[in-house]
Design a protein around this motif. Structure first.
Motif, short mmCIF file in Angstrom:
data_model
loop_
_atom_site.label_atom_id
_atom_site.label_comp_id
_atom_site.label_asym_id
_atom_site.label_seq_id
_atom_site.Cartn_x
_atom_site.Cartn_y
_atom_site.Cartn_z
N ILE A 220 0.83 -1.21 0.00
CA ILE A 220 0.00 0.00 0.00
C ILE A 220 0.86 1.26 0.00
O ILE A 220 0.56 2.25 -0.67
N GLN A 221 1.96 1.21 0.74
CA GLN A 221 2.86 2.37 0.85
C GLN A 221 3.41 2.79 -0.52
O GLN A 221 3.72 3.96 -0.74
N LYS A 222 3.55 1.82 -1.43
CA LYS A 222 4.07 2.12 -2.77
C LYS A 222 3.15 3.07 -3.54
O LYS A 222 3.58 3.80 -4.41
N ASN A 223 1.85 3.00 -3.20
CA ASN A 223 0.88 3.85 -3.89
C ASN A 223 -0.08 4.45 -2.86
O ASN A 223 -1.30 4.42 -3.03
N LEU A 224 0.49 4.97 -1.76
CA LEU A 224 -0.30 5.44 -0.62
C LEU A 224 -1.26 6.55 -1.00
O LEU A 224 -2.39 6.60 -0.51
N SER A 225 -0.83 7.47 -1.85
CA SER A 225 -1.67 8.62 -2.19
C SER A 225 -2.99 8.17 -2.81
O SER A 225 -4.06 8.72 -2.51
N THR A 226 -2.94 7.13 -3.65
CA THR A 226 -4.16 6.62 -4.29
C THR A 226 -5.09 5.99 -3.25
O THR A 226 -6.29 6.25 -3.23
N TYR A 227 -4.50 5.15 -2.38
CA TYR A 227 -5.31 4.48 -1.36
C TYR A 227 -5.86 5.47 -0.34
O TYR A 227 -6.99 5.33 0.13
N ALA A 228 -5.06 6.47 0.01
CA ALA A 228 -5.50 7.50 0.96
C ALA A 228 -6.66 8.29 0.37
O ALA A 228 -7.63 8.62 1.07
N SER A 229 -6.57 8.56 -0.92
CA SER A 229 -7.65 9.28 -1.61
C SER A 229 -8.93 8.45 -1.62
O SER A 229 -10.03 8.98 -1.41
N GLN A 230 -8.77 7.14 -1.84
CA GLN A 230 -9.94 6.24 -1.82
C GLN A 230 -10.58 6.20 -0.43
O GLN A 230 -11.80 6.19 -0.29
N ALA A 231 -9.72 6.17 0.62
CA ALA A 231 -10.21 6.14 2.00
C ALA A 231 -10.98 7.41 2.34
O ALA A 231 -12.04 7.37 2.98
N LYS A 232 -10.44 8.55 1.89
CA LYS A 232 -11.11 9.83 2.15
C LYS A 232 -12.45 9.91 1.40
O LYS A 232 -13.45 10.38 1.94
N LYS A 233 -12.45 9.42 0.17
CA LYS A 233 -13.67 9.43 -0.63
C LYS A 233 -14.74 8.54 0.01
O LYS A 233 -15.93 8.89 0.04
N ASN B 234 -20.23 10.02 5.30
CA ASN B 234 -20.70 11.28 5.92
C ASN B 234 -21.95 11.80 5.21
O ASN B 234 -22.86 12.33 5.86
N ARG B 235 -21.97 11.65 3.89
CA ARG B 235 -23.14 12.11 3.11
C ARG B 235 -24.41 11.35 3.52
O ARG B 235 -25.47 11.95 3.73
N ILE B 236 -24.28 10.05 3.67
CA ILE B 236 -25.42 9.22 4.07
C ILE B 236 -25.84 9.57 5.51
O ILE B 236 -27.04 9.70 5.81
N ASP B 237 -24.85 9.74 6.40
CA ASP B 237 -25.15 10.06 7.80
C ASP B 237 -25.86 11.42 7.92
O ASP B 237 -26.77 11.58 8.75
#
Length: 408
Positions: A211-224, A230-233
């Motif tokens: 995951i660390q090799k492409n952390l920015s992509t995974y972090a973006s997915q986690a935030k999304k 949050n939208r549903i809540d």
């Protein structure tokens, strides 16, 4: 002659030690119940999250599943350590009590033996008669007779006391052997659990390196993903406020704040019944394991991302039916664009929320009863994940579902 109350005092000491032993036993039962809970949870995790090795899962799902398993295993290790430590304290206390009892028993036996010898030498039937006949008067003879009776009773009491202490000592020895076996078993089991934890931590380390090799992509997915939650809540919160306002308006309480329900006598009774079952409510699915807990917590993918969970997420099997946790009325069936349906059940001024549904068996306004099936959990085709979101609200405020559901 020694004081007669000695026998009573010793017995009282023995009885007073019982509540302490019971307290320790209750603590052990409590810890054992928790240990079994975590063991069962691990079994459920293996069945629900790790049984099908061939199934293609995303890297994110694998990390999340493994993190869930590691957390439960750590809890199991901690609770087992607590049990072993408590047993160590109980063993030490038992050993101290055994030492004390042995000293007391030795002293009692020596005292009793000395008393029997003296009695044999000086209190034969003939000497007793002579002891009475040598009295100066009837009053003195009566007192001497009472003394002989008291002495005989004291001898009997000493004998009984030796029996009581001997039995107590035997029980303590038996209990001590059992405690030592229990502790050895716990230590051995914990050693194996720790070995398994080490394997899982290494596996997690390998996954996280990927995951660390492409952390920015995974972090973006986690935030999304968190933004979507949050939208549903926010939509659920809005609907709850609207439901409160509509209910209060119907009751003629338009000036009441929209954060709390104005309850009818029937709704008050229902809410009280719901409250009285706190910690005893059935799970919304028959089989499941909590994958995401209530409240704020760091993402297992990116620790800088905070997950804010207004309920819990329960991993379960494909095709699992969703059950109502308590009697109530279907308050709302929420269909949000780009999200799966949500069912809201009202129980007086409490609302239970069931997210990520696929099939729905009820409609708004339906009365439902405990464990009634209201639909089916959605299964994600891309990763095979079947996850129910479950929340509890009191008026417009969220509650921790773990406090309400049975042994969560």
């Amino acid at each position: 002659m020694r004081n007669k109350p000695t026998y009573i005092i010793v017995l009282l000491c023995l009885f007073l030690s019982i509540p302490i032993a019971n307290s320790q036993s209750n603590k052990q039962k409590e810890l054992e119940a928790k240990r079994q809970k975590y063991q069962n949870e691990l079994k459920q995790i293996n069945v629900l999250l790790f049984s099908d090795k061939k199934k293609e899962k995303s890297l994110v799902s694998l990390v999340e599943d493994l993190s869930t398993k590691i957390n439960v295993r750590r809890n199991l290790i901690k609770i087992t350590n607590d049990q072993a430590n408590l047993l160590t304290r109980e063993i030490n206390a038992n050993q101290n009590e055994i030492t004390s009892l042995r000293d007391q028993l030795k002293e009692l036996k020596e005292s009793y033996a000395d008393m029997v010898v003296k009695s044999y030498k000086s209190k034969s039937e003939q000497s007793r008669v002579m002891f009475l006949l040598s009295s100066d008067n009837f009053k003195q003879a009566y007192k001497r007779l009472q003394y002989i009776k008291q002495y005989a009773n004291y001898q009997k009491e000493q004998g009984e006391l030796i029996k009581v202490k001997t039995l107590k000592l035997q029980e303590l020895n038996t209990d001590l052997l059992r405690q030592k076996k229990d502790k050895d078993k716990l230590v051995l089991e914990n050693r194996e659990v720790k070995k398994q934890l080490e394997i899982e931590l290494k596996e997690q380390e390998i996954l996280m390196a990927s995951i660390q090799k492409n952390l920015s992509t995974y972090a973006s997915q986690a935030k999304k993903k968190q933004q979507e939650i949050n939208r549903i809540d926010r939509e659920i919160d809005r609907l709850i406020r609207e439901a409160i306002a509509a209910s209060n308006k119907k009751a003629g309480k338009t000036s009441s704040p929209t954060s709390k329900f104005v309850l009818t006598p029937e709704a008050i009774a229902l809410a009280r019944n719901f409250e009285s079952n706190k910690g005893k409510l059935p799970w919304p699915v028959e089989n499941g394991v909590v994958k995401v807990k209530y409240g704020k917590q760091p993402s297992p993918i990116d620790r800088t991302v905070t997950i804010n969970s207004q309920g819990v997420k329960i991993a379960t099997q494909k095709g699992t039916k969703v059950r109502v946790v308590f009697d109530g009325v279907v308050s709302q069936i929420l269909v949000i664009p780009n999200a799966n349906p949500v069912v809201m059940i009202r129980h007086g001024n409490y609302i239970t929320v069931y997210k990520n549904m696929s099939k729905i068996y009820v409609k708004k306004g339906d009365k439902v009863i405990t464990k009634q099936e209201i639909g089916e959990v959605f299964t994600n085709r891309s990763n095979g994940e079947t996850m129910l979101g479950f929340g509890v609200y009191k008026d417009s405020k969220t509650q921790n579902p773990a406090s309400w559901l049975f042994k969560m």
